[in-house]
Structure formats: structure tokens, C-alpha cells
Design a protein around this motif. Sequence first.
Motif, PDB file in Angstrom:
ATOM      1  N   PHE A  91       0.829  -1.209   0.000  1.00  0.00           N
ATOM      2  CA  PHE A  91       0.000   0.000   0.000  1.00  0.00           C
ATOM      3  C   PHE A  91       0.862   1.256   0.000  1.00  0.00           C
ATOM      4  CE2 PHE A  91      -1.958   3.494   2.326  1.00  0.00           C
ATOM      5  CZ  PHE A  91      -3.060   3.735   1.513  1.00  0.00           C
ATOM      6  N   LEU A  92       1.899   1.280   0.818  1.00  0.00           N
ATOM      7  CA  LEU A  92       2.739   2.476   0.912  1.00  0.00           C
ATOM      8  C   LEU A  92       3.415   2.804  -0.414  1.00  0.00           C
ATOM      9  CD1 LEU A  92       4.313   1.926   4.435  1.00  0.00           C
ATOM     10  CD2 LEU A  92       2.671   3.691   3.777  1.00  0.00           C
ATOM     11  N   LEU A  93       3.746   1.788  -1.199  1.00  0.00           N
ATOM     12  CA  LEU A  93       4.397   2.021  -2.491  1.00  0.00           C
ATOM     13  C   LEU A  93       3.464   2.693  -3.495  1.00  0.00           C
ATOM     14  CD1 LEU A  93       6.396  -1.316  -2.929  1.00  0.00           C
ATOM     15  CD2 LEU A  93       7.324   0.949  -2.403  1.00  0.00           C
ATOM     16  N   PHE A  94       2.154   2.457  -3.334  1.00  0.00           N
ATOM     17  CA  PHE A  94       1.191   2.968  -4.318  1.00  0.00           C
ATOM     18  C   PHE A  94       0.162   3.916  -3.686  1.00  0.00           C
ATOM     19  CE2 PHE A  94       2.577  -1.246  -5.787  1.00  0.00           C
ATOM     20  CZ  PHE A  94       3.089  -0.907  -7.031  1.00  0.00           C
ATOM     21  N   ALA A  95       0.433   4.393  -2.476  1.00  0.00           N
ATOM     22  CA  ALA A  95      -0.543   5.222  -1.760  1.00  0.00           C
ATOM     23  C   ALA A  95      -0.926   6.479  -2.537  1.00  0.00           C
ATOM     24  CB  ALA A  95       0.006   5.595  -0.381  1.00  0.00           C
ATOM     25  N   ASN A  96       0.065   7.181  -3.084  1.00  0.00           N
ATOM     26  CA  ASN A  96      -0.235   8.426  -3.810  1.00  0.00           C
ATOM     27  C   ASN A  96      -1.103   8.174  -5.037  1.00  0.00           C
ATOM     28  OD1 ASN A  96       1.771   9.412  -1.961  1.00  0.00           O
ATOM     29  ND2 ASN A  96       2.067  11.142  -3.346  1.00  0.00           N
ATOM     30  N   ARG A  97      -0.779   7.126  -5.807  1.00  0.00           N
ATOM     31  CA  ARG A  97      -1.569   6.808  -7.007  1.00  0.00           C
ATOM     32  C   ARG A  97      -2.996   6.412  -6.632  1.00  0.00           C
ATOM     33  NH1 ARG A  97       2.633   3.011 -10.508  1.00  0.00           N
ATOM     34  NH2 ARG A  97       4.386   4.489 -10.542  1.00  0.00           N
ATOM     35  N   LEU A  98      -3.126   5.634  -5.566  1.00  0.00           N
ATOM     36  CA  LEU A  98      -4.460   5.204  -5.133  1.00  0.00           C
ATOM     37  C   LEU A  98      -5.308   6.398  -4.702  1.00  0.00           C
ATOM     38  CD1 LEU A  98      -3.586   1.977  -3.113  1.00  0.00           C
ATOM     39  CD2 LEU A  98      -4.940   2.097  -5.209  1.00  0.00           C
ATOM     40  N   MET A  99      -4.700   7.327  -3.980  1.00  0.00           N
ATOM     41  CA  MET A  99      -5.443   8.499  -3.524  1.00  0.00           C
ATOM     42  C   MET A  99      -5.890   9.371  -4.687  1.00  0.00           C
ATOM     43  SD  MET A  99      -6.078   8.711  -0.273  1.00  0.00           S
ATOM     44  CE  MET A  99      -6.256  10.468   0.081  1.00  0.00           C
ATOM     45  N   GLU A 100      -5.132   9.337  -5.779  1.00  0.00           N
ATOM     46  CA  GLU A 100      -5.486  10.133  -6.954  1.00  0.00           C
ATOM     47  C   GLU A 100      -6.580   9.478  -7.796  1.00  0.00           C
ATOM     48  OE1 GLU A 100      -1.851  10.625  -9.050  1.00  0.00           O
ATOM     49  OE2 GLU A 100      -0.970  12.021  -7.592  1.00  0.00           O
ATOM     50  N   ARG A 101      -6.636   8.128  -7.790  1.00  0.00           N
ATOM     51  CA  ARG A 101      -7.501   7.411  -8.738  1.00  0.00           C
ATOM     52  C   ARG A 101      -8.693   6.703  -8.094  1.00  0.00           C
ATOM     53  NH1 ARG A 101      -2.720   4.514 -12.380  1.00  0.00           N
ATOM     54  NH2 ARG A 101      -1.591   6.438 -12.884  1.00  0.00           N
ATOM     55  N   VAL A 102      -8.655   6.475  -6.791  1.00  0.00           N
ATOM     56  CA  VAL A 102      -9.695   5.691  -6.128  1.00  0.00           C
ATOM     57  C   VAL A 102     -10.415   6.562  -5.099  1.00  0.00           C
ATOM     58  CG1 VAL A 102     -10.198   3.600  -4.781  1.00  0.00           C
ATOM     59  CG2 VAL A 102      -8.311   3.602  -6.438  1.00  0.00           C
ATOM     60  N   ARG A 103     -11.729   6.440  -5.042  1.00  0.00           N
ATOM     61  CA  ARG A 103     -12.514   7.164  -4.040  1.00  0.00           C
ATOM     62  C   ARG A 103     -12.062   6.771  -2.634  1.00  0.00           C
ATOM     63  NH1 ARG A 103     -17.738   9.227  -4.940  1.00  0.00           N
ATOM     64  NH2 ARG A 103     -18.349   9.274  -7.135  1.00  0.00           N
ATOM     65  N   LEU A 104     -12.053   7.749  -1.737  1.00  0.00           N
ATOM     66  CA  LEU A 104     -11.672   7.464  -0.362  1.00  0.00           C
ATOM     67  C   LEU A 104     -12.642   6.476   0.279  1.00  0.00           C
ATOM     68  CD1 LEU A 104      -9.770   7.975   1.973  1.00  0.00           C
ATOM     69  CD2 LEU A 104     -11.114   9.997   2.584  1.00  0.00           C
ATOM     70  N   THR A 105     -13.928   6.579  -0.063  1.00  0.00           N
ATOM     71  CA  THR A 105     -14.904   5.641   0.502  1.00  0.00           C
ATOM     72  C   THR A 105     -14.625   4.205   0.071  1.00  0.00           C
ATOM     73  OG1 THR A 105     -16.375   6.280  -1.326  1.00  0.00           O
ATOM     74  CG2 THR A 105     -16.821   7.246   0.839  1.00  0.00           C
ATOM     75  N   HIS A 106     -14.151   4.023  -1.160  1.00  0.00           N
ATOM     76  CA  HIS A 106     -13.815   2.675  -1.625  1.00  0.00           C
ATOM     77  C   HIS A 106     -12.604   2.116  -0.870  1.00  0.00           C
ATOM     78  CE1 HIS A 106     -15.927   3.515  -5.758  1.00  0.00           C
ATOM     79  NE2 HIS A 106     -16.765   3.371  -4.734  1.00  0.00           N
ATOM     80  N   ILE A 107     -11.636   2.982  -0.602  1.00  0.00           N
ATOM     81  CA  ILE A 107     -10.462   2.559   0.163  1.00  0.00           C
ATOM     82  C   ILE A 107     -10.877   2.160   1.581  1.00  0.00           C
ATOM     83  CG2 ILE A 107      -8.265   3.325   1.142  1.00  0.00           C
ATOM     84  CD1 ILE A 107      -7.940   5.143  -1.309  1.00  0.00           C
TER      85      ILE A 107
ATOM     86  N   TRP B 100     -23.519   2.853   2.118  1.00  0.00           N
ATOM     87  CA  TRP B 100     -24.600   3.851   2.121  1.00  0.00           C
ATOM     88  C   TRP B 100     -24.070   5.245   1.797  1.00  0.00           C
ATOM     89  CZ3 TRP B 100     -25.632   7.924   5.712  1.00  0.00           C
ATOM     90  CH2 TRP B 100     -26.869   8.531   5.550  1.00  0.00           C
ATOM     91  N   VAL B 101     -22.922   5.619   2.409  1.00  0.00           N
ATOM     92  CA  VAL B 101     -22.307   6.928   2.149  1.00  0.00           C
ATOM     93  C   VAL B 101     -21.887   7.034   0.689  1.00  0.00           C
ATOM     94  CG1 VAL B 101     -20.288   8.375   2.634  1.00  0.00           C
ATOM     95  CG2 VAL B 101     -21.535   7.316   4.518  1.00  0.00           C
ATOM     96  N   THR B 102     -21.319   5.960   0.137  1.00  0.00           N
ATOM     97  CA  THR B 102     -20.883   5.948  -1.265  1.00  0.00           C
ATOM     98  C   THR B 102     -22.060   6.155  -2.216  1.00  0.00           C
ATOM     99  OG1 THR B 102     -19.096   4.411  -0.706  1.00  0.00           O
ATOM    100  CG2 THR B 102     -19.667   4.619  -3.022  1.00  0.00           C
ATOM    101  N   ILE B 103     -23.174   5.475  -1.944  1.00  0.00           N
ATOM    102  CA  ILE B 103     -24.372   5.624  -2.782  1.00  0.00           C
ATOM    103  C   ILE B 103     -24.886   7.054  -2.735  1.00  0.00           C
ATOM    104  CG2 ILE B 103     -26.797   4.939  -3.016  1.00  0.00           C
ATOM    105  CD1 ILE B 103     -25.938   2.141  -2.040  1.00  0.00           C
ATOM    106  N   ARG B 104     -24.905   7.642  -1.548  1.00  0.00           N
ATOM    107  CA  ARG B 104     -25.367   9.026  -1.403  1.00  0.00           C
ATOM    108  C   ARG B 104     -24.454   9.997  -2.147  1.00  0.00           C
ATOM    109  NH1 ARG B 104     -27.705  11.434   3.989  1.00  0.00           N
ATOM    110  NH2 ARG B 104     -28.039  12.997   2.384  1.00  0.00           N
ATOM    111  N   GLU B 105     -23.139   9.770  -2.066  1.00  0.00           N
ATOM    112  CA  GLU B 105     -22.192  10.649  -2.761  1.00  0.00           C
ATOM    113  C   GLU B 105     -22.397  10.577  -4.274  1.00  0.00           C
ATOM    114  OE1 GLU B 105     -18.200   9.830  -1.648  1.00  0.00           O
ATOM    115  OE2 GLU B 105     -18.349  10.821   0.290  1.00  0.00           O
ATOM    116  N   LYS B 106     -22.598   9.358  -4.790  1.00  0.00           N
ATOM    117  CA  LYS B 106     -22.797   9.194  -6.236  1.00  0.00           C
ATOM    118  C   LYS B 106     -24.099   9.855  -6.692  1.00  0.00           C
ATOM    119  CE  LYS B 106     -20.033   5.036  -7.011  1.00  0.00           C
ATOM    120  NZ  LYS B 106     -20.016   3.626  -7.455  1.00  0.00           N
ATOM    121  N   LYS B 107     -25.152   9.731  -5.878  1.00  0.00           N
ATOM    122  CA  LYS B 107     -26.418  10.386  -6.212  1.00  0.00           C
ATOM    123  C   LYS B 107     -26.274  11.896  -6.231  1.00  0.00           C
ATOM    124  CE  LYS B 107     -29.790   6.912  -4.703  1.00  0.00           C
ATOM    125  NZ  LYS B 107     -30.890   6.615  -3.731  1.00  0.00           N
TER     126      LYS B 107
END
Length: 389
Positions: free
Chosen positions: A245-261, A368-375
Motif C-alpha cells: 500500500f505504501l508504495l502505491f498510496a499516492n496513485r491510489l489516492m489520486e484514482r480511487v474514491r476514499l470511501t472505496h479505500i 450507504w455513504v458511497t451511494i449518497r455521494e454518487k447520487k
Amino acid sequence: MTYFLLFYMIVYMGNAVYGTYIPVYFQSVGASPAQIGSLLSLGPLVAVLAQPLWGTIGDRSKTKNSVLALLLIGSGVSVLLFPISSAFYYMLLMVCLFTFFQTSIFAISDAITLEELDKQKRWSFGGIRLGGTFGFAIMSFAFGYLAKMNINYLFPVFAAVMLVSLLLLTRFPKISGYQSAGSKMQVWVLFKNRKLMIYLGINLVLQITLGYYYSFFPIYFRELGADNVMIGWSMVISSLSEIPFLLFANRLMERVRLTHILLISSFAAALRWICFSFTENPYWVLPAQALHGLIFIVLTVTMAMYINREVPKELKASGQTLNGLLSLGVARIIGSFFGGFASEAYGMRSVFLFNAWIALACSACIIWVTIREKKAESHINENKGVLNR
């Protein structure tokens, strides 16, 4: 930035020594599970009071470096007072004194490091924090053998770690507190950030289960038949699992929703606590420790990076210490204090299973939070489309 890498490597060695073996020390001097839970929860109660104080001082000080230096010195000196007495109330006093200084070290360190990284743009926070993972792993392995000889070695070793960390800190560039001059910004501004509060709340719930783990896992592991060397190896596995995770943390934060993480972390936590609850053999605990790399480090690094990105510069130290207040203060109080009494009433195995249900409930909330954010995003995009037409 080499000094930052070395600093994280050394300072997290202290975490491996104290955080892993202090419950074993308390057990060795005759403390009961309820007393151990009280000792490990009252310290974080002090942290709840201390974190906002140190955050405000950091934001308003001439340099954040001087505040971090004071925290390192206070931690190193106070830990040497522990062996004077094994009386419960004396140990309680020492835990409170030690925690007053120690729990804010990582928040202030992160604030200094992230601000310097914003200027340099050459290193990633994940790469720097990787030093902490290696330091934790090395010390977990090495100190396991020392603890097998005499658990009291943890106090001078921790003090030595703080001294070396202090020497490395002197090589850091000076990072000023943005409120050291000019207008002041109150910490209450942070509570107006709705998303930040939701993410901090999710982190808090998952950290409560980790709070129980840090307080009682060494004792539970010993009850399964492990010795201090095996405890050390288990910590080596958990710390090395953080590397991907530490090796790819910056890329993940740029490309993946925080709620998914956060969702991945909650599922990993549930699976880990289930494994702990159902195993009878200490050797089967070791592979379950690899799930640590999807829980603690993910929660810690993503929240630190999110706060540095979203919080006003005048409140960066306060934002980090607020996160520390919740994850190292409130969460540890609940996990340690209530976990101690629950362990006596129902047994540690049952409490780990209950923690699994808590993590699964947290997963449902994240969905639930992810669904609300997408809506909400879909609604905003529809309105933009209407305006463009």
C-alpha cells in the motif's frame, strides 16, 4: 528527505517496543485484564485532552519542529519512570504522563513531513512512511528476543529511540506555524467540513476495533501458546504487509474514491477479527496478521493525506491532531476500557468476534455513504447539463 525517512524508521521503532509489549509488562507485574484495560484506556483519555492542545500550539508556534522536539523529550524522560513502582495507581499516573507527550508525536511529524513534501514534490508520503514500516518490523523482531530475557528492557530501549529521533529532527528544515503571526483561525472550522467529519467517523469506528487489538492481542496470543518471540514475528508480518500500500498510496489516492479505500479496510478488519476468533493454533494467527496491511496503514496514511489536502493551511497541525485525538484517543479508550471488561465477562475470543460484526456494520455504512455521494454527484451533473443547454 533522507533524514525524514530515517526519522520515521527510528520513531516507529518506539511504537513497536511500547505499543506491542506494554500490555505484556502490565501482565508480568500482576495486573488483571480489567486493570490492563483501564491502564491502556486512561492514557488515551489524556490524549483526548492533549491532542487539541498540541495541535493549537503547533499551528501557533514559531516552528512545529520545536513542538515535536518537546514531545520526543517528554516521552523519553517519562518512560524511564515506569519501573520505579508496580502499584496500580502509580502505573496509571505514568501512563497518563507518558501519553500526554507520546500520542501527538505522529500527528505533528505527519504535519511537518506533508508540508515539506508539498514544497519538494519529489518524494511521496507513502515512500517516507515506508521507513516507519521497516523500523517497526526490525524492532519487533529484535526486541522480541530482548523481551524474552527481561520485559523491563522496553523502557531504556524506548528512551534511546526517542533520543535518536530527536537528533534526526535537528536536521529537518524549519516548518513554521501558519498562525504564529497574523489572524487566528479556530479549530471549530474543521467541524464545518461535512465530508471530513464523515470520514473521521468511519475511521473512528474501525480504529475502535484496532484499539482492542493493540491492548489485548499480545495477551490473547500468549494464551493461545505464543511466546514473546512469536509476538515479535507476528508484528514483523503485520508491519511488512504495509509495504504494497505504501508504495502505491499516492496513485491510489489520486484514482480511487476514499470511501472505496475505507470499504476495503473495513472488510479486511472483519475478516481478520473472525480469523482471530475461530483459531485455536497460534501459528494460524500469523497469516491473518498479513491483513494488517489493509487496515491500520491504509486508515492512517489516507486520512493524513486527505487532511493535508482538504484542511486550510492555518489548521494543518490541528487537523492531524484531531484525527489523532479520535484514532489514538477516543478509539483506544473505547477499545481498551470497555474491551477489558468485556474480555473478563465473555472472553477475548468472543470480543474479537464482536469486533468483526462492528467492522461489517461499518462496511454497510460506507456503502450507504458511497451511494449518497454518487447520487449527489449525479444530481450536480444533471443541473450542469441543464445550464449548458
